[in-house]
Design an enzyme around this catalytic site. Structure first.
Site, PDB file in Angstrom:
ATOM      1  N   GLU A 283       0.715  -1.128  -0.118  1.00  0.00           N
ATOM      2  CA  GLU A 283      -0.146   0.137   0.101  1.00  0.00           C
ATOM      3  C   GLU A 283       0.873   1.235   0.054  1.00  0.00           C
ATOM      4  OE1 GLU A 283      -3.228  -0.280  -0.710  1.00  0.00           O
ATOM      5  OE2 GLU A 283      -2.809  -2.178  -0.636  1.00  0.00           O
TER       6      GLU A 283
ATOM      7  N   TRP B  14       1.963   1.491  -3.351  1.00  0.00           N
ATOM      8  CA  TRP B  14       0.873   2.298  -4.304  1.00  0.00           C
ATOM      9  C   TRP B  14       0.705   3.810  -3.933  1.00  0.00           C
ATOM     10  CZ3 TRP B  14      -2.062   0.751  -8.021  1.00  0.00           C
ATOM     11  CH2 TRP B  14      -2.588  -0.428  -8.242  1.00  0.00           C
TER      12      TRP B  14
ATOM     13  N   TRP C   2     -20.709  11.030 -19.928  1.00  0.00           N
ATOM     14  CA  TRP C   2     -21.023  10.796 -18.567  1.00  0.00           C
ATOM     15  C   TRP C   2     -22.549  11.328 -18.623  1.00  0.00           C
ATOM     16  CZ3 TRP C   2     -18.046   7.943 -15.996  1.00  0.00           C
ATOM     17  CH2 TRP C   2     -16.798   7.892 -16.117  1.00  0.00           C
TER      18      TRP C   2
ATOM     19  N   ASN D 249     -10.676   2.682   2.920  1.00  0.00           N
ATOM     20  CA  ASN D 249     -10.106   2.344   1.654  1.00  0.00           C
ATOM     21  C   ASN D 249     -11.267   1.597   0.795  1.00  0.00           C
ATOM     22  OD1 ASN D 249      -8.456   2.403  -0.583  1.00  0.00           O
ATOM     23  ND2 ASN D 249      -8.175   0.294  -0.236  1.00  0.00           N
TER      24      ASN D 249
ATOM     25  N   TRP E 100     -15.806  10.943 -13.114  1.00  0.00           N
ATOM     26  CA  TRP E 100     -15.134  10.630 -11.686  1.00  0.00           C
ATOM     27  C   TRP E 100     -14.617  12.073 -11.302  1.00  0.00           C
ATOM     28  CZ3 TRP E 100      -9.930  12.204 -12.163  1.00  0.00           C
ATOM     29  CH2 TRP E 100      -9.243  12.378 -13.352  1.00  0.00           C
TER      30      TRP E 100
ATOM     31  N   TRP F 220      -9.365   7.699  -7.976  1.00  0.00           N
ATOM     32  CA  TRP F 220     -10.577   7.588  -8.757  1.00  0.00           C
ATOM     33  C   TRP F 220     -10.524   7.351 -10.266  1.00  0.00           C
ATOM     34  CZ3 TRP F 220     -15.469   8.509  -7.970  1.00  0.00           C
ATOM     35  CH2 TRP F 220     -15.854   9.145  -6.592  1.00  0.00           C
TER      36      TRP F 220
HETATM   37  C1  LIG Z   1     -11.500   6.940  -4.701  1.00  0.00           C
HETATM   38  C2  LIG Z   1      -9.993   6.792  -3.798  1.00  0.00           C
HETATM   39  C3  LIG Z   1      -9.666   8.231  -3.358  1.00  0.00           C
HETATM   40  C4  LIG Z   1      -8.294   8.192  -2.419  1.00  0.00           C
HETATM   41  N1  LIG Z   1      -7.937   9.313  -2.059  1.00  0.00           N
HETATM   42  C5  LIG Z   1      -7.228   9.336  -1.233  1.00  0.00           C
HETATM   43  C6  LIG Z   1      -6.317  10.663  -0.873  1.00  0.00           C
HETATM   44  O1  LIG Z   1      -6.982  11.592  -1.244  1.00  0.00           O
HETATM   45  N2  LIG Z   1      -5.372  10.445   0.227  1.00  0.00           N
HETATM   46  C7  LIG Z   1      -4.757   9.434   0.562  1.00  0.00           C
HETATM   47  O2  LIG Z   1      -3.918   9.540   1.406  1.00  0.00           O
HETATM   48  N3  LIG Z   1      -5.315   8.338   0.041  1.00  0.00           N
HETATM   49  C8  LIG Z   1      -6.430   8.269  -0.686  1.00  0.00           C
HETATM   50  N4  LIG Z   1      -6.867   6.884  -1.097  1.00  0.00           N
HETATM   51  C9  LIG Z   1      -6.155   5.635  -0.748  1.00  0.00           C
HETATM   52  C10 LIG Z   1      -6.636   4.909   0.589  1.00  0.00           C
HETATM   53  O3  LIG Z   1      -7.959   4.893   0.447  1.00  0.00           O
HETATM   54  C11 LIG Z   1      -6.130   5.722   1.786  1.00  0.00           C
HETATM   55  O4  LIG Z   1      -4.671   5.986   1.790  1.00  0.00           O
HETATM   56  C12 LIG Z   1      -6.370   4.921   3.043  1.00  0.00           C
HETATM   57  O5  LIG Z   1      -7.733   4.591   2.982  1.00  0.00           O
HETATM   58  C13 LIG Z   1      -5.862   5.584   4.219  1.00  0.00           C
HETATM   59  O6  LIG Z   1      -6.122   4.757   5.412  1.00  0.00           O
HETATM   60  P1  LIG Z   1      -4.968   4.201   6.095  1.00  0.00           P
HETATM   61  O7  LIG Z   1      -3.868   5.367   6.721  1.00  0.00           O
HETATM   62  O8  LIG Z   1      -5.274   3.448   7.157  1.00  0.00           O
HETATM   63  O9  LIG Z   1      -4.093   3.311   5.132  1.00  0.00           O
HETATM   64  P2  LIG Z   1      -3.275   2.059   5.314  1.00  0.00           P
HETATM   65  O10 LIG Z   1      -4.060   0.955   4.626  1.00  0.00           O
HETATM   66  O11 LIG Z   1      -2.836   1.717   6.711  1.00  0.00           O
HETATM   67  O12 LIG Z   1      -2.180   2.114   4.224  1.00  0.00           O
HETATM   68  C14 LIG Z   1      -1.000   2.854   4.666  1.00  0.00           C
HETATM   69  C15 LIG Z   1      -0.773   4.096   3.842  1.00  0.00           C
HETATM   70  O13 LIG Z   1      -0.451   3.689   2.420  1.00  0.00           O
HETATM   71  C16 LIG Z   1      -1.125   4.684   1.711  1.00  0.00           C
HETATM   72  N5  LIG Z   1      -2.144   3.870   0.704  1.00  0.00           N
HETATM   73  C17 LIG Z   1      -2.930   3.124   1.077  1.00  0.00           C
HETATM   74  N6  LIG Z   1      -3.696   2.692   0.125  1.00  0.00           N
HETATM   75  C18 LIG Z   1      -3.393   3.355  -0.842  1.00  0.00           C
HETATM   76  C19 LIG Z   1      -3.866   3.600  -2.379  1.00  0.00           C
HETATM   77  N7  LIG Z   1      -4.888   2.741  -2.841  1.00  0.00           N
HETATM   78  N8  LIG Z   1      -3.240   4.494  -2.831  1.00  0.00           N
HETATM   79  C20 LIG Z   1      -2.322   5.478  -2.341  1.00  0.00           C
HETATM   80  N9  LIG Z   1      -1.965   5.304  -1.368  1.00  0.00           N
HETATM   81  C21 LIG Z   1      -2.338   4.404  -0.612  1.00  0.00           C
HETATM   82  C22 LIG Z   1      -1.694   5.686   2.266  1.00  0.00           C
HETATM   83  O14 LIG Z   1      -0.429   6.992   2.724  1.00  0.00           O
HETATM   84  C23 LIG Z   1      -2.074   5.247   3.809  1.00  0.00           C
HETATM   85  O15 LIG Z   1      -1.943   6.117   5.021  1.00  0.00           O
HETATM   86  C24 LIG Z   1      -7.873   6.973  -2.034  1.00  0.00           C
HETATM   87  C25 LIG Z   1      -8.594   5.549  -2.613  1.00  0.00           C
HETATM   88  C26 LIG Z   1      -9.566   5.735  -3.424  1.00  0.00           C
HETATM   89  C27 LIG Z   1     -10.290   4.561  -3.825  1.00  0.00           C
END
Ligand SMILES: Cc1cc2nc3c(=O)[nH]c(=O)nc-3n(C[C@H](O)[C@H](O)[C@H](O)COP(=O)(O)OP(=O)(O)OC[C@H]3O[C@@H](n4cnc5c(N)ncnc54)[C@H](O)[C@@H]3O)c2cc1C
Length: 512
Positions: free
Chosen positions: A309, A312, A341, A376, A394, A417
């Site tokens: 993650e 990512w 759209w 997420n 989107w 997105w």
């Molecule tokens: C439509 C959509 C919009 C999103 N918008 C954002 C946003 O504006 N800001 C944001 O930080 N994340 C975003 N995410 C990614 C992800 O949902 C969040 O980072 C995550 O939910 C944060 O929770 P956590 O800190 O507990 O993550 P954890 O699951 O603990 O992961 C650790 C860290 O990894 C990074 N991470 C995790 N998943 C992703 C991912 N899919 N893409 C990129 N980085 C990731 C984040 O920095 C996160 O804090 C988005 C995902 C989707 C599907």
């Protein structure tokens, strides 16, 4: 007289941006080292507030409040290191080069240190500063591995995540991953700084962005308050490190099985801190490596899913730099430019307010609206619902998220997105359409999460909680918005018909 000709070079300037921390801050450490090496008299530090730029970037008021709280903590931390801090109030990025030119001359600044940012306007701002003769030194720390250092055999950015992540781990495994400490004090402790407040923060006049007129989306009214309190989120580097360490010690080994269940506290919830740089990606990876030293090389390591993650996050930042048009809201897959759209404004507002009649979607949107954060799995569910079930662009959803998320981050948000809509880099295929009912049954089996955010459904049985509220459902696509049964709206679309419609309309993506 230009800055470089003035010969006084007595001071350095640390310009904090999306790196609001003292620990593991390469730019700040470099600034302190430079001051010591050059026997300069002083290090000054600034943060520049740019309200009209923030409005253009749709920053959520809750994130701004979180930033403001951290700017105050930073000022206190810097005072204890003998570093004077100033909050500068300008209007937008375009005012910065002229301001810094004057500031550097006035204070005999020989170097300006800052962390690089991947977004296009931020890069243009820095380029304008350099062209204006400001001695700006940028360090790459918003990613563990800087954009441009993880490339395929042809020397290009990867367009698929899996080989990117493989290469990322290969490169990272060869590096020492040791966070920097807080630099030693540069002078005696300064007096306690006065509370600092951002001025002129008004969001009522948020301009059109990314080609979507505010009147089309009706988003203007949704952010008309000056700042929304972020108090439910504890502030500070110490708090961010505590959260990270707790997660690494207690939860990371179960992350793979728990992370998809919004009622379980199974993810790190560090995203608000990473987004504004209270925590660095290096601190995260270093903490993980301490518990699971094999995580870079062993696919079966219990820390691997979480590492992925973090990768990512890096992938989307590298993409933003390699494809700067992404910052401007362009589809990664240009075939998506031809998607017609529907962009129904009433349906969009129902989605924003959590009134679609699909409990899992509505509970998720209310989590976002009430806390500034969303799990997420639910971000994927609501994004799929908006773009595929409702066929809404989107960019409308991306913008709404940005305006409400405490962890708003252009790269991750845009990436998430576009992934959900099927037009992104290595995206979910257009024909994979989440069924909100089975997502609900699978990931909130006992309805605990739904009941938390939709208390009006507390008396509903579990089976009913996973279904759209479709009693007396009128003919297809004509469900009256907000018509309520037990204070809860009927479904705004019927799943099977919406799915079939999405497959036809999004079929243009097939040609890519
Ligand atoms: C439509 C959509 C919009 C999103 N918008 C954002 C946003 O504006 N800001 C944001 O930080 N994340 C975003 N995410 C990614 C992800 O949902 C969040 O980072 C995550 O939910 C944060 O929770 P956590 O800190 O507990 O993550 P954890 O699951 O603990 O992961 C650790 C860290 O990894 C990074 N991470 C995790 N998943 C992703 C991912 N899919 N893409 C990129 N980085 C990731 C984040 O920095 C996160 O804090 C988005 C995902 C989707 C599907």
């Amino acid at each position: 007289m230009s800055i470089n000709q003035c010969g006084l070079d007595k001071q350095a300037l640390m310009w904090f941006r999306q790196d609001l921390r003292l620990t593991d801050n390469q730019a700040f450490t470099a600034a302190c080292d430079w001051v010591r090496q050059h026997h300069a008299t002083k290090l000054k530090a600034i943060y520049i507030a740019t309200p009209s730029q923030w409005r253009r970037h749709d920053i959520a008021p809750i994130q701004l409040d979180f930033i403001q709280r951290h700017v105050n903590l930073l000022a206190q931390g810097l005072a204890s290191l003998g570093v004077e801090f100033e909050l500068i109030q300008l209007d937008s990025f375009k005012d910065i080069p002229a301001f810094l030119t004057g500031y550097c001359e006035e204070h005999s600044i020989g170097r300006v240190f800052a962390g690089r940012e991947p977004e296009i306007n931020e890069q243009k701002r820095d380029q304008a500063c350099i062209e204006a003769g400001i001695p700006l030194v940028l360090s790459d720390e918003h990613c563990l591995l800087p954009p441009g250092t993880v490339l395929n055999l042809s020397g290009d950015m990867y367009r698929v995540f899996t080989p990117f992540s493989r290469k990322w781990r290969e490169v990272a495994a060869k590096q020492p991953i040791v966070p920097l400490g807080v630099p030693a004090p540069l002078g005696p402790i300064l007096s306690e700084p006065k509370p600092l407040f951002f001025k002129n923060i008004g969001f009522a006049d948020s301009p059109a962005n990314k080609g979507i007129a505010p009147s089309e989306t009706g988003l203007n009214q949704t952010i008309s308050t000056p700042l929304i309190s972020s108090e439910q989120w504890a502030a500070g580097e110490g708090q961010a490190k505590r959260l990270l360490n707790q997660f690494i010690q207690q939860k990371v080994q179960d992350y793979k099985q728990d992370r998809d269940f919004p009622a379980i506290d199974g993810t790190s919830v560090i995203s608000p801190y990473l987004a504004i740089g209270v925590l660095s990606p290096r601190q995260c990876v270093a903490a993980l490596l301490q518990r699971f030293p094999e995580v870079m090389v062993d696919d079966t390591s219990p820390g691997r899913t979480w590492l992925n993650e973090l990768i990512w996050r890096e992938f989307y930042r590298h993409l933003l730099v390699a494809f700067p048009d992404l910052s401007k809201g362009h589809n990664f897959n240009r075939q998506a430019d031809h998607v017609p759209w529907r962009n129904n404004r009433d349906e969009f507002l129902a989605w924003c307010e959590g009134k679609t009649g699909y409990p899992i979607v509505d509970a998720a949107m209310r989590q976002l609206n009430q806390t500034g954060w969303m799990h997420n799995r639910l971000r994927m569910v609501v994004a799929s619902f908006l773009t595929k079930h409702l066929l809404i662009d989107w960019r409308w959803g991306e913008r709404y998220f940005r305006q409400h998320l405490i962890d708003g981050d252009l790269a991750a948000n845009n990436g998430g997105w576009q992934w959900s809509a099927g037009c992104g880099c290595d995206a979910q295929p257009y024909f994979r359409i989440f069924n909100p009912m089975s997502q609900s049954e699978k990931f909130d089996p006992d309805g605990r999460f739904i009941r938390k955010y939709l208390p009006e459904l507390a008396s509903w049985g579990v089976k009913r909680l996973h279904q759209p509220n479709q009693q007396k459902m009128p003919s297809l696509f004509e469900a009256p918005l907000f018509a309520s049964q037990a204070d809860y709206p009927y479904a705004i679309v019927e799943h099977n018909a919406a799915r079939a419609r999405a497959l036809t309309v999004l079929g243009v993506l097939k040609k890519a």
